[in-house]
Design a protein around this motif. Structure first.
Motif, PDB file in Angstrom:
ATOM      1  N   GLY A 135       0.837  -1.374  -0.091  1.00 19.39           N
ATOM      2  CA  GLY A 135       0.071   0.157   0.001  1.00 19.39           C
ATOM      3  C   GLY A 135       0.878   1.225  -0.115  1.00 19.39           C
ATOM      4  N   GLN A 136       1.909   1.215   0.839  1.00 19.91           N
ATOM      5  CA  GLN A 136       2.824   2.545   0.985  1.00 19.91           C
ATOM      6  C   GLN A 136       3.736   2.582  -0.294  1.00 19.91           C
ATOM      7  N   ILE A 137       4.057   1.265  -0.891  1.00 21.00           N
ATOM      8  CA  ILE A 137       4.857   1.393  -2.127  1.00 21.00           C
ATOM      9  C   ILE A 137       4.134   2.096  -3.319  1.00 21.00           C
ATOM     10  N   ASP A 138       2.921   1.529  -3.449  1.00 22.33           N
ATOM     11  CA  ASP A 138       1.948   2.006  -4.562  1.00 22.33           C
ATOM     12  C   ASP A 138       1.674   3.592  -4.428  1.00 22.33           C
ATOM     13  N   LYS A 139       1.498   4.078  -3.136  1.00 20.41           N
ATOM     14  CA  LYS A 139       1.233   5.251  -2.977  1.00 20.41           C
ATOM     15  C   LYS A 139       2.492   6.411  -3.412  1.00 20.41           C
ATOM     16  N   ILE A 140       3.556   5.743  -3.065  1.00 21.65           N
ATOM     17  CA  ILE A 140       4.767   6.671  -3.505  1.00 21.65           C
ATOM     18  C   ILE A 140       4.878   6.480  -4.861  1.00 21.65           C
ATOM     19  N   LEU A 141       4.930   5.332  -5.435  1.00 24.20           N
ATOM     20  CA  LEU A 141       5.001   5.184  -6.907  1.00 24.20           C
ATOM     21  C   LEU A 141       4.206   6.390  -7.727  1.00 24.20           C
ATOM     22  N   GLU A 142       2.954   6.501  -7.279  1.00 25.18           N
ATOM     23  CA  GLU A 142       1.845   7.198  -7.876  1.00 25.18           C
ATOM     24  C   GLU A 142       2.619   8.713  -7.889  1.00 25.18           C
ATOM     25  N   ILE A 143       3.022   9.051  -6.725  1.00 24.43           N
ATOM     26  CA  ILE A 143       3.405  10.399  -6.583  1.00 24.43           C
ATOM     27  C   ILE A 143       4.496  10.438  -7.450  1.00 24.43           C
ATOM     28  N   CYS A 144       5.345   9.451  -7.651  1.00 20.30           N
ATOM     29  CA  CYS A 144       6.732   9.766  -8.527  1.00 20.30           C
ATOM     30  C   CYS A 144       6.427   9.470 -10.058  1.00 20.30           C
ATOM     31  N   ARG A 145       5.265   8.787 -10.385  1.00 21.00           N
ATOM     32  CA  ARG A 145       4.811   9.056 -11.725  1.00 21.00           C
ATOM     33  C   ARG A 145       4.642  10.190 -12.316  1.00 21.00           C
ATOM     34  N   THR A 151       7.477  -4.423 -11.429  1.00 21.82           N
ATOM     35  CA  THR A 151       9.101  -4.340 -11.255  1.00 21.82           C
ATOM     36  C   THR A 151       9.378  -3.264 -10.461  1.00 21.82           C
ATOM     37  N   LEU A 152       8.606  -2.147 -10.623  1.00 19.81           N
ATOM     38  CA  LEU A 152       9.071  -1.010  -9.981  1.00 19.81           C
ATOM     39  C   LEU A 152       8.552  -1.293  -8.365  1.00 19.81           C
ATOM     40  N   ARG A 153       7.565  -2.162  -8.059  1.00 20.18           N
ATOM     41  CA  ARG A 153       7.345  -2.296  -6.658  1.00 20.18           C
ATOM     42  C   ARG A 153       8.678  -3.075  -5.990  1.00 20.18           C
ATOM     43  N   LEU A 154       9.061  -3.918  -6.780  1.00 19.36           N
ATOM     44  CA  LEU A 154      10.521  -4.770  -6.401  1.00 19.36           C
ATOM     45  C   LEU A 154      11.393  -3.889  -6.066  1.00 19.36           C
ATOM     46  N   GLY A 155      11.693  -2.597  -6.778  1.00 17.84           N
ATOM     47  CA  GLY A 155      12.680  -1.628  -6.789  1.00 17.84           C
ATOM     48  C   GLY A 155      12.519  -0.995  -5.497  1.00 17.84           C
ATOM     49  N   ALA A 156      11.178  -0.456  -5.498  1.00 19.62           N
ATOM     50  CA  ALA A 156      10.769   0.476  -4.394  1.00 19.62           C
ATOM     51  C   ALA A 156      10.959  -0.325  -3.084  1.00 19.62           C
ATOM     52  N   ALA A 157      10.603  -1.541  -3.093  1.00 23.07           N
ATOM     53  CA  ALA A 157      10.826  -2.117  -1.804  1.00 23.07           C
ATOM     54  C   ALA A 157      12.355  -2.253  -1.243  1.00 23.07           C
ATOM     55  N   GLN A 158      13.190  -2.395  -2.356  1.00 24.72           N
ATOM     56  CA  GLN A 158      14.580  -2.217  -1.994  1.00 24.72           C
ATOM     57  C   GLN A 158      15.115  -0.990  -1.427  1.00 24.72           C
ATOM     58  N   LEU A 159      14.566  -0.147  -2.063  1.00 26.01           N
ATOM     59  CA  LEU A 159      15.147   1.320  -2.047  1.00 26.01           C
ATOM     60  C   LEU A 159      14.349   1.771  -0.585  1.00 26.01           C
ATOM     61  N   LEU A 160      13.401   1.432  -0.274  1.00 26.21           N
ATOM     62  CA  LEU A 160      12.489   2.243   1.024  1.00 26.21           C
ATOM     63  C   LEU A 160      12.604   1.200   2.199  1.00 26.21           C
ATOM     64  N   PHE A 161      12.620   0.012   1.957  1.00 21.55           N
ATOM     65  CA  PHE A 161      12.549  -0.832   3.054  1.00 21.55           C
ATOM     66  C   PHE A 161      13.695  -1.851   3.279  1.00 21.55           C
ATOM     67  N   MET A 162      14.454  -1.999   2.541  1.00 23.09           N
ATOM     68  CA  MET A 162      15.665  -3.184   2.629  1.00 23.09           C
ATOM     69  C   MET A 162      17.164  -2.720   2.864  1.00 23.09           C
ATOM     70  N   ASP A 163      17.253  -1.499   2.623  1.00 18.67           N
ATOM     71  CA  ASP A 163      18.896  -0.941   2.909  1.00 18.67           C
ATOM     72  C   ASP A 163      19.559  -1.348   1.840  1.00 18.67           C
ATOM     73  N   LEU A 186      12.638   5.373 -10.273  1.00 19.48           N
ATOM     74  CA  LEU A 186      13.681   4.834  -9.230  1.00 19.48           C
ATOM     75  C   LEU A 186      14.833   5.743  -8.699  1.00 19.48           C
ATOM     76  N   ARG A 187      15.425   6.481  -9.618  1.00 19.13           N
ATOM     77  CA  ARG A 187      16.215   7.485  -9.269  1.00 19.13           C
ATOM     78  C   ARG A 187      15.558   8.498  -8.549  1.00 19.13           C
ATOM     79  N   ARG A 188      14.263   8.952  -8.592  1.00 21.09           N
ATOM     80  CA  ARG A 188      13.730  10.095  -7.686  1.00 21.09           C
ATOM     81  C   ARG A 188      13.397   9.277  -6.527  1.00 21.09           C
ATOM     82  N   LEU A 189      13.033   8.055  -6.580  1.00 23.11           N
ATOM     83  CA  LEU A 189      12.981   7.246  -5.105  1.00 23.11           C
ATOM     84  C   LEU A 189      14.138   7.272  -4.472  1.00 23.11           C
ATOM     85  N   GLY A 190      15.243   6.858  -5.093  1.00 25.02           N
ATOM     86  CA  GLY A 190      16.573   7.286  -4.491  1.00 25.02           C
ATOM     87  C   GLY A 190      16.971   8.335  -3.574  1.00 25.02           C
ATOM     88  N   ARG A 191      16.302   9.363  -4.395  1.00 21.81           N
ATOM     89  CA  ARG A 191      16.748  10.748  -3.857  1.00 21.81           C
ATOM     90  C   ARG A 191      15.609  11.308  -2.768  1.00 21.81           C
TER      91      ARG A 191
END
Length: 216
Positions: free
Chosen positions: A4-14, A31-43, A76-81
């Motif tokens: 739920g949180q990942i989808d919400k963030i991805l909508e903002i970044c799209r 695939t973006l959800r997988l990348g977002a999970a790594q960036l946001l929650f998996m260090d 993904l790069r925006r998510l990283g920032r």
């Protein structure tokens, strides 16, 4: 767990106007959800998460157009920032729970308790191990020593539970197959609750001839 949180963030970044029209769009989203999970929650380091996610898209059998791969890369790069700040300011734990279930929890437990319940849903479930036993080592208490050996070898906050299962410490990391004594076959992963029926049967039939008997 955090979809739920990942989808919400991805909508903002799209970019505005992005719509899911084809199967390839659904593949990009997954695939973006997988990348977002790594960036946001998996260090996972940013460069590694972005690189591996984009490689998944490039190797897809759906033949993702280059324009959409570049779009995913930009997201993904925006998510990283900005990911951590967006996560804190635009999402909450409740976003991960289906609305009807969240309403039910709120009604039954009240808002304060419901918040604690929803936060508990986000926690990593503990890993439990069952340790092999035989009739002989049960009689001579060798099983207890084997439990202690597994606990000490795995280390960290690992402990022995009252039912004889081992709870692996949350500070123990790495693939399960690389943990001590895995290759020896002394233990296997099994939830503590799931081990109770087997333990009950073992004790019930320990002194019984089980030849040609079956458990249904």
């Amino acid at each position: 767990r955090r979809k739920g949180q990942i989808d919400k963030i991805l909508e903002i970044c799209r970019k505005k106007g992005h719509k899911k029209k084809k199967v390839e769009d659904l593949w990009v989203d997954a695939t973006l959800r997988l990348g977002a999970a790594q960036l946001l929650f998996m260090d996972v380091p940013h460069y590694a998460a972005v690189k591996e996610t984009i490689e998944v898209l490039r190797s897809s059998s759906f033949k993702i157009p280059e324009a959409k791969i570049k779009f995913a890369n930009a997201v993904l790069r925006r998510l990283g920032r900005e990911g951590p700040e967006l996560l804190a300011s635009h999402t909450k734990t409740d976003d991960n729970i289906t609305p009807w279930l969240l309403n039910k929890i709120n009604d039954d437990w009240g808002l304060d308790e419901a918040k604690l319940i929803s936060e508990s849903f986000m926690q990593q479930s503990p890993i439990h191990l069952s340790v092999a036993r035989t009739t002989d080592n049960e009689k001579t208490d060798l099983h207890g020593k084997r439990l202690e050996k597994v606990r000490d070898e795995i280390g960290g906050e690992t402990c022995i539970l009252p039912n004889g299962s081992i709870k692996v410490g949350s500070d123990v990391r790495g693939p399960v197959s690389e943990w001590p004594l895995y290759n020896e076959g002394i233990w296997w992963v099994q939830d503590a609750a799931a081990s109770l029926p087997a333990q009950a049967l073992f004790r019930a039939f320990q002194s019984t001839n089980l030849e040609e008997k079956h458990v249904i």
